[in-house]
Design a protein around this motif. Sequence first.
Motif, PDB file in Angstrom:
ATOM      1  N   GLU A  11      36.629  40.417  35.415  1.00  0.00           N
ATOM      2  CA  GLU A  11      36.886  40.460  36.852  1.00  0.00           C
ATOM      3  C   GLU A  11      35.905  39.603  37.639  1.00  0.00           C
ATOM      4  OE1 GLU A  11      37.203  43.643  40.566  1.00  0.00           O
ATOM      5  OE2 GLU A  11      36.952  44.369  38.512  1.00  0.00           O
ATOM      6  N   ASP A  12      34.631  39.640  37.246  1.00  0.00           N
ATOM      7  CA  ASP A  12      33.635  38.847  37.963  1.00  0.00           C
ATOM      8  C   ASP A  12      33.966  37.368  37.891  1.00  0.00           C
ATOM      9  OD1 ASP A  12      32.297  41.137  38.591  1.00  0.00           O
ATOM     10  OD2 ASP A  12      30.783  40.930  37.033  1.00  0.00           O
ATOM     11  N   ASP A  13      34.430  36.904  36.732  1.00  0.00           N
ATOM     12  CA  ASP A  13      34.789  35.498  36.581  1.00  0.00           C
ATOM     13  C   ASP A  13      36.003  35.152  37.432  1.00  0.00           C
ATOM     14  OD1 ASP A  13      32.712  34.982  34.861  1.00  0.00           O
ATOM     15  OD2 ASP A  13      33.896  35.292  33.049  1.00  0.00           O
ATOM     16  N   ARG A  14      36.973  36.057  37.503  1.00  0.00           N
ATOM     17  CA  ARG A  14      38.153  35.794  38.323  1.00  0.00           C
ATOM     18  C   ARG A  14      37.761  35.682  39.793  1.00  0.00           C
ATOM     19  NH1 ARG A  14      40.480  39.820  35.074  1.00  0.00           N
ATOM     20  NH2 ARG A  14      40.600  41.297  36.813  1.00  0.00           N
ATOM     21  N   ILE A  15      36.880  36.585  40.226  1.00  0.00           N
ATOM     22  CA  ILE A  15      36.436  36.551  41.619  1.00  0.00           C
ATOM     23  C   ILE A  15      35.673  35.265  41.906  1.00  0.00           C
ATOM     24  CG2 ILE A  15      34.875  37.633  43.281  1.00  0.00           C
ATOM     25  CD1 ILE A  15      35.697  40.332  42.104  1.00  0.00           C
ATOM     26  N   LEU A  16      34.823  34.840  40.972  1.00  0.00           N
ATOM     27  CA  LEU A  16      34.111  33.576  41.150  1.00  0.00           C
ATOM     28  C   LEU A  16      35.086  32.413  41.265  1.00  0.00           C
ATOM     29  CD1 LEU A  16      31.090  33.930  38.692  1.00  0.00           C
ATOM     30  CD2 LEU A  16      30.975  33.711  41.186  1.00  0.00           C
ATOM     31  N   GLY A  17      36.142  32.437  40.446  1.00  0.00           N
ATOM     32  CA  GLY A  17      37.153  31.388  40.525  1.00  0.00           C
ATOM     33  C   GLY A  17      37.810  31.338  41.888  1.00  0.00           C
ATOM     34  N   LEU A  18      38.123  32.510  42.446  1.00  0.00           N
ATOM     35  CA  LEU A  18      38.717  32.553  43.778  1.00  0.00           C
ATOM     36  C   LEU A  18      37.714  32.103  44.835  1.00  0.00           C
ATOM     37  CD1 LEU A  18      40.576  35.979  43.459  1.00  0.00           C
ATOM     38  CD2 LEU A  18      41.621  33.718  43.393  1.00  0.00           C
ATOM     39  N   GLU A  19      36.452  32.452  44.624  1.00  0.00           N
ATOM     40  CA  GLU A  19      35.420  32.072  45.593  1.00  0.00           C
ATOM     41  C   GLU A  19      35.252  30.559  45.692  1.00  0.00           C
ATOM     42  OE1 GLU A  19      33.926  33.767  47.745  1.00  0.00           O
ATOM     43  OE2 GLU A  19      33.455  35.794  47.083  1.00  0.00           O
ATOM     44  N   VAL A  20      35.422  29.851  44.587  1.00  0.00           N
ATOM     45  CA  VAL A  20      35.240  28.398  44.641  1.00  0.00           C
ATOM     46  C   VAL A  20      36.535  27.686  45.018  1.00  0.00           C
ATOM     47  CG1 VAL A  20      33.345  28.429  42.989  1.00  0.00           C
ATOM     48  CG2 VAL A  20      35.685  28.042  42.164  1.00  0.00           C
ATOM     49  N   GLY A  21      37.612  28.439  45.254  1.00  0.00           N
ATOM     50  CA  GLY A  21      38.806  27.815  45.805  1.00  0.00           C
ATOM     51  C   GLY A  21      40.042  27.827  44.953  1.00  0.00           C
ATOM     52  N   ALA A  22      40.050  28.533  43.810  1.00  0.00           N
ATOM     53  CA  ALA A  22      41.274  28.615  43.016  1.00  0.00           C
ATOM     54  C   ALA A  22      42.345  29.341  43.825  1.00  0.00           C
ATOM     55  CB  ALA A  22      41.015  29.349  41.705  1.00  0.00           C
ATOM     56  N   ASP A  23      43.583  28.878  43.738  1.00  0.00           N
ATOM     57  CA  ASP A  23      44.678  29.472  44.501  1.00  0.00           C
ATOM     58  C   ASP A  23      45.325  30.641  43.777  1.00  0.00           C
ATOM     59  OD1 ASP A  23      44.996  27.519  46.848  1.00  0.00           O
ATOM     60  OD2 ASP A  23      44.947  26.195  45.121  1.00  0.00           O
ATOM     61  N   ASP A  24      45.193  30.662  42.473  1.00  0.00           N
ATOM     62  CA  ASP A  24      45.816  31.713  41.676  1.00  0.00           C
ATOM     63  C   ASP A  24      45.092  31.761  40.341  1.00  0.00           C
ATOM     64  OD1 ASP A  24      47.532  33.701  40.870  1.00  0.00           O
ATOM     65  OD2 ASP A  24      49.369  32.551  41.195  1.00  0.00           O
ATOM     66  N   TYR A  25      45.324  32.811  39.577  1.00  0.00           N
ATOM     67  CA  TYR A  25      44.761  32.882  38.239  1.00  0.00           C
ATOM     68  C   TYR A  25      45.745  33.601  37.323  1.00  0.00           C
ATOM     69  CZ  TYR A  25      43.665  37.745  39.296  1.00  0.00           C
ATOM     70  OH  TYR A  25      43.766  39.058  39.642  1.00  0.00           O
ATOM     71  N   VAL A  26      45.655  33.287  36.051  1.00  0.00           N
ATOM     72  CA  VAL A  26      46.452  33.946  35.020  1.00  0.00           C
ATOM     73  C   VAL A  26      45.490  34.371  33.923  1.00  0.00           C
ATOM     74  CG1 VAL A  26      48.288  33.684  33.304  1.00  0.00           C
ATOM     75  CG2 VAL A  26      48.501  32.574  35.542  1.00  0.00           C
ATOM     76  N   THR A  27      45.589  35.626  33.483  1.00  0.00           N
ATOM     77  CA  THR A  27      44.661  36.131  32.476  1.00  0.00           C
ATOM     78  C   THR A  27      45.222  35.932  31.070  1.00  0.00           C
ATOM     79  OG1 THR A  27      45.611  38.349  32.739  1.00  0.00           O
ATOM     80  CG2 THR A  27      43.631  37.840  33.997  1.00  0.00           C
ATOM     81  N   LYS A  28      44.327  35.580  30.150  1.00  0.00           N
ATOM     82  CA  LYS A  28      44.699  35.413  28.748  1.00  0.00           C
ATOM     83  C   LYS A  28      44.622  36.762  28.037  1.00  0.00           C
ATOM     84  CE  LYS A  28      42.885  30.685  28.278  1.00  0.00           C
ATOM     85  NZ  LYS A  28      41.951  29.830  27.532  1.00  0.00           N
ATOM     86  N   PRO A  29      45.527  37.036  27.076  1.00  0.00           N
ATOM     87  CA  PRO A  29      46.685  36.216  26.712  1.00  0.00           C
ATOM     88  C   PRO A  29      47.773  36.333  27.777  1.00  0.00           C
ATOM     89  CG  PRO A  29      46.707  38.257  25.478  1.00  0.00           C
ATOM     90  CD  PRO A  29      45.418  38.249  26.251  1.00  0.00           C
ATOM     91  N   PHE A  30      48.545  35.284  27.957  1.00  0.00           N
ATOM     92  CA  PHE A  30      49.560  35.267  29.000  1.00  0.00           C
ATOM     93  C   PHE A  30      50.877  34.739  28.447  1.00  0.00           C
ATOM     94  CE2 PHE A  30      47.217  31.276  29.181  1.00  0.00           C
ATOM     95  CZ  PHE A  30      48.230  30.343  29.131  1.00  0.00           C
ATOM     96  N   SER A  31      51.937  35.040  29.177  1.00  0.00           N
ATOM     97  CA  SER A  31      53.244  34.505  28.842  1.00  0.00           C
ATOM     98  C   SER A  31      53.369  33.101  29.428  1.00  0.00           C
ATOM     99  CB  SER A  31      54.346  35.394  29.422  1.00  0.00           C
ATOM    100  OG  SER A  31      55.575  34.697  29.491  1.00  0.00           O
TER     101      SER A  31
END
Length: 246
Positions: A99-119
């Motif tokens: 979760e911390d990594d996902r939040i960091l990704g959003l903080e630097v400007g990512a518009d969306d994220y997909v968690t592994k493993p994913f379809s």
Amino acid sequence: MQQPYELTEDRAAPAATRVLVVDDDPTVAEVVTGYLDRAGYLVDHAEDGPTALTRATARWPDLVVLDLMLPGMDGLEVCRRLRGHAPVPVIMLTARGDEDDRILGLEVGADDYVTKPFSPRELVLRVESVLRRARPAAAAHSFSTAGVTLDPGARRATRNGVELALTLREFDLLAFFLRHPGRAFGREDLMREVWGWDFGDLSTVTVHVRRLRAKVEDDPARPRLIQTVWGVGYRFDPAAAEQEVD
């Protein structure tokens, strides 16, 4: 076993829509690029951050699918550098539970994220959704209140005449608030209305509200425009901000 993504005529990707996939795992990269290619996108692949930046600047993509964990230069730094050049939409690939990594990704400007493993089919749908939101809206009228002006057609926003550097989701969130002044919305409501998701990590909404406040508030630590409604969520209140100015 995943079934091939079936592309129908009305969902075909717009001509010459370019997607840059950045992932050092050859298996993941092959699957992702294959699905996106079958969905009609022009796909390029980079195995690391420096290569991704070189290829992006040589031929700017319409969207980047970016793995967080990369050798040498991680996805966060790649995203920062891409954002410093132009507001290209970014979908971050992260490990499940980080979760911390996902939040960091959003903080630097990512518009969306997909968690592994994913379809891979889910990823294609996320790509379609982000690109659809990135396209200018047809015949959409502008909004202006409390010093904030937003033009959906041009996807341009200003505050007191100064242009705001908003990510795709920040722009959509601000547009939604401007369309519904004075109303309180829960994070679930905002996720459904702005992101189009019926479920997901609600911290996504929290991070985007915090980032948006940093760009539209005089004092983000004491927000007047985007107020927290305890036990509910958030309310866009231009009247309160205007009264403070008066």
